[in-house]
Scaffold this active site. Structure first.
Site: not given
Ligand code: NDP
Ligand code: 8G0
Length: 457
Positions: A111, A151
């Site tokens: 990461k 992420d």
């Molecule tokens: P995005 O940046 O697209 O969205 C993040 C969301 O979470 C936004 O709504 C943001 O609000 C909110 N957020 C971020 N930080 C905080 C905080 N400290 N307190 C409250 N709200 C918060 O990210 P993703 O949707 O990609 O990721 C969301 C979660 O899913 C993370 O934990 C990530 O690690 C996990 N994840 C993502 C994957 C992926 O493929 N993208 C895969 C597996 C897990 P705002 O819009 O106000 O910033």
């Molecule tokens: O948390 C995860 O598994 C994650 C989040 C964002 C990206 C990726 C990836 O390697 O595609 C994994």
């Protein structure tokens, strides 16, 4: 003193699952793996500096934690957010090792990220930040070494700039990042994969718990977050006949008794690229004038929803407290599955796990799907993107979606099997612990690779 609280929380969760099982009794060699697997193979920490639109220099701390490569090249996302620090990236990298093993594909865990707030930055500034970050990172990654992705804070736009920078610095067009654009090496369904996969895993939970009698149809679902994962989870829930009663962002949450609509979710997706808050979106977009939602400033949704069946935390770590978990259970939640990594605090997990293990029947139980299983759809389709890149082919969206479903169901079955084989709990006849199942199944996969290759002796 707890110097790396998030990392220690993630480490302790695995340790307690494997120690509270019969695994070490049956196979003592696995115990030696714990101290070795807890130390990253390598951490790269570097200065990132760029010029802002006013011509001033800015500087931030960049990182890549290359945690474990026994099962394949390091793989995992990049987080650009002001909260980024080494404890958070070590927790995410550590989780990633075990999650990636559960996909059944050949990927190690890593990461990275940058401690920066992109909100309010211009497109030119974002491009310069991505190029500056990749100037150093490009020395340490490669398609067979380490394959980052997005992420929090890193979406399609940022991946484009990062890929352009890598190609330019290395004079090489290769599958070094995933989440790429569709006309330059990306995979269909990668943007949707985490949210869709989360819903497929939850579907498998519902199916198992109700003997195939129930589905998402008619279920009321509370979701947090409004980014990539939350958006596609919400769209899939609606497609399957469920009602999405909430979403949130870092400033507050929206709640709708009748259900947030597909059009509203599409508007949120378009506005979030421009860093708009839900408060602004609700005030500005016509779709929110037609179908009113309640906006609650500074709140998470969990204590503001009623009569809910399913909870999908999809924002960030530690966003469900013990008290919020109790409130969810009191409002009727039967299934919780985590889109966010470590969305629930240990206290919240304990509330959910107790509501499962002490239930009299499966119908009374609450069932918790842990993130390393429930949200692995994203990295799984990243693995499929790597496979397509190396064969120089593009699969149809139907094929990728089919593979994703298969991977989520195989993972669910692996979790059930490991829990039934090793967990010491007496009450597994109700529903086995998916936390223990996911931790034990993935630990065995990683431990075997490390023992075979001499990482542990
Ligand atoms: P995005 O940046 O697209 O969205 C993040 C969301 O979470 C936004 O709504 C943001 O609000 C909110 N957020 C971020 N930080 C905080 C905080 N400290 N307190 C409250 N709200 C918060 O990210 P993703 O949707 O990609 O990721 C969301 C979660 O899913 C993370 O934990 C990530 O690690 C996990 N994840 C993502 C994957 C992926 O493929 N993208 C895969 C597996 C897990 P705002 O819009 O106000 O910033
Ligand atoms: O948390 C995860 O598994 C994650 C989040 C964002 C990206 C990726 C990836 O390697 O595609 C994994």
């Amino acid at each position: 003193m707890v110097s790396e609280p998030e990392f220690q929380q993630a480490y302790y969760e695995i340790v307690s699952s494997v120690k509270d099982s019969t695994l070490f009794e049956k196979f003592p060699q696995y115990e030696k793996v714990l101290p070795v697997v807890s130390v990253p193979e390598r951490i790269i920490q570097f200065r990132v500096t760029w010029e802002n639109d006013k011509g001033e220099q800015e500087v931030a701390q960049g990182y890549r934690v290359q945690f474990n490569s026994a099962k394949g090249p390091y793989k995992g996302g990049l987080r650009f957010h002001p909260s980024v620090n080494l404890s958070i990236l070590k927790f995410l990298g550590f989780e990633q090792i075990f999650k990636n093993a559960l996909t059944g594909l050949d990927m190690g865990g890593g990461k990275g990220g940058l401690c920066v707030d992109l909100k309010g930055k211009s497109d030119n500034e974002i491009r310069r930040i991505c190029y500056a970050f990749m100037r150093e990172l490009s020395k340490h990654i490669g398609k067979d070494t380490d394959v980052p992705a997005g992420d929090i804070g890193v979406g399609g736009r940022e991946i484009g700039y990062l890929f352009g920078a890598y190609r330019s610095y290395k004079n090489s067009w290769e599958g070094v990042l995933t989440g790429k654009g569709l006309n330059w090496g990306g995979s269909l369904i990668r943007p949707e994969a985490t949210g869709y996969g989360l819903v497929y895993y939850t579907q498998a939970m519902i199916d198992y718990a109700t003997n195939g009698k129930e589905s998402f149809e008619g279920k009321r679902v509370t979701i947090s977050g409004s980014g990539n994962v939350a958006q596609y989870a919400a769209l899939k829930v609606i497609e399957l006949g469920g009602v999405v009663v909430s979403l949130s962002d870092s400033q507050g949450c929206i709640v709708s008794e009748t259900g947030i609509t597909l059009e509203q979710i599409n508007d949120i997706a378009a506005a979030k690229i421009h860093f708009k808050s839900l408060k602004e979106i609700v005030g500005e977009y016509a779709t929110f004038g037609e179908n009113k939602v309640k906006y609650i400033a500074g709140a998470r949704p969990w204590t503001h929803v009623s009569d809910v069946d399913i909870a999908l935390p999809c924002a960030t770590q530690n966003e469900v407290s013990g008290d919020e978990a109790k409130s969810l259970v009191a409002s009727g939640v039967k299934f919780v599955a985590e889109g966010a990594n470590m969305g629930s605090t240990p206290e919240a997990i304990s509330v959910f796990e107790t509501a499962r293990s002490t239930a009299a029947t499966a119908g009374d139980a609450v069932w918790f799907g842990p993130p390393k299983a429930a949200n692995l759809g994203g990295v799984a389709v990243s693995g499929l993107e790597m496979a397509q890149n190396s064969q120089k082919v593009t699969w149809t969206s139907e094929r990728v979606d089919q593979e994703l479903k298969k991977i989520m169901i195989n993972c669910f079955n692996d979790c059930i099997q490991a829990a039934q084989e090793y967990a010491t709990e007496k009450n597994t006849k109700i529903l086995p612990s998916l936390v223990k199942g996911a931790n034990i199944a993935s630990f065995v996969m990683v431990a075997d690779a490390m023992l075979d290759q001499g990482d542990v002796f």
